[in-house]
Design a protein around this motif. Structure first.
Motif, PDB file in Angstrom:
ATOM      1  N   GLU A  38      -0.092-107.939 -74.160  1.00  0.00           N
ATOM      2  CA  GLU A  38      -0.582-108.582 -75.115  1.00  0.00           C
ATOM      3  C   GLU A  38       0.589-109.217 -76.073  1.00  0.00           C
ATOM      4  O   GLU A  38       0.276-110.395 -76.660  1.00  0.00           O
ATOM      5  N   THR A  83      -7.877-104.203 -77.013  1.00  0.00           N
ATOM      6  CA  THR A  83      -6.815-103.539 -77.732  1.00  0.00           C
ATOM      7  C   THR A  83      -6.954-103.071 -79.115  1.00  0.00           C
ATOM      8  O   THR A  83      -6.536-102.042 -79.302  1.00  0.00           O
ATOM      9  N   LYS A 129      -7.826-109.170 -77.054  1.00  0.00           N
ATOM     10  CA  LYS A 129      -7.510-108.615 -78.498  1.00  0.00           C
ATOM     11  C   LYS A 129      -8.625-107.628 -79.034  1.00  0.00           C
ATOM     12  O   LYS A 129      -8.343-106.614 -79.443  1.00  0.00           O
TER      13      LYS A 129
END
Length: 163
Positions: free
Chosen positions: A148, A5, A2
């Motif tokens: 993701e 990204t 996370k």
């Protein structure tokens, strides 16, 4: 993942701001040079075209990350949560396949094809492979964002109260 990204997201935002600002400046100069100076600039015309390619490709990656791509949700809005989850997974897997296979692998082939027998742009005199490199790069970003989304969807519990 996370945090990675999110960092890529911020860099992508910055890149799109710079590209958009640059294309506005190029087109403004092109109009000024054509109508006021009576001497159009072929360099800014070609640069604006290349910038538009990059904005489109990197903008698509950013839009996918933000979930703001155009979509028809008339069918999925009426589904039960379990089916909606399956449809979302199928959608993201399809995006992952397209981005990885067509954009990354096909894009790498395109870049290699235009770099080897060196294809040069007319005004800027740069290798077209550098321009086309946006295809596999944006495909890689979309693939990462799809992975993701798939991971988040698989680890998210299903709301059985709505079933």
């Amino acid at each position: 993942m996370k945090t990675l990204t999110d960092l890529i997201d911020k860099l992508l935002q910055l890149l799109l701001i710079v590209l958009s600002t640059t294309i506005v400046a190029c087109v403004t100069w092109q109009v000024f040079a054509r109508y006021v100076l009576q001497s159009p600039s072929s360099v800014t015309e070609e640069l604006a075209r290349f910038l538009l390619i990059w904005i489109g490709l990197f903008g698509a990656a950013y839009a996918y990350r933000m979930g703001s791509h155009l979509g028809l949700d008339i069918l999925t809005n009426r589904m039960k949560p379990v089916n909606k989850r399956a449809a979302d997974l199928f959608s993201n897997l399809t995006v992952l396949f397209f981005a990885a296979y067509v954009m990354v692998l096909g894009g790498i082939s395109l870049v290699a094809l235009t770099m080897d027998p060196s294809q040069i742009s007319a005004s800027l005199e740069i290798k077209m492979g550098y321009i086309y490199s946006a295809v596999p790069i944006s495909g890689g970003l979309i693939s990462l964002f799809a992975i993701e989304k798939i991971y988040m969807r698989l680890t998210q519990p299903i709301n059985t109260a709505e079933c």
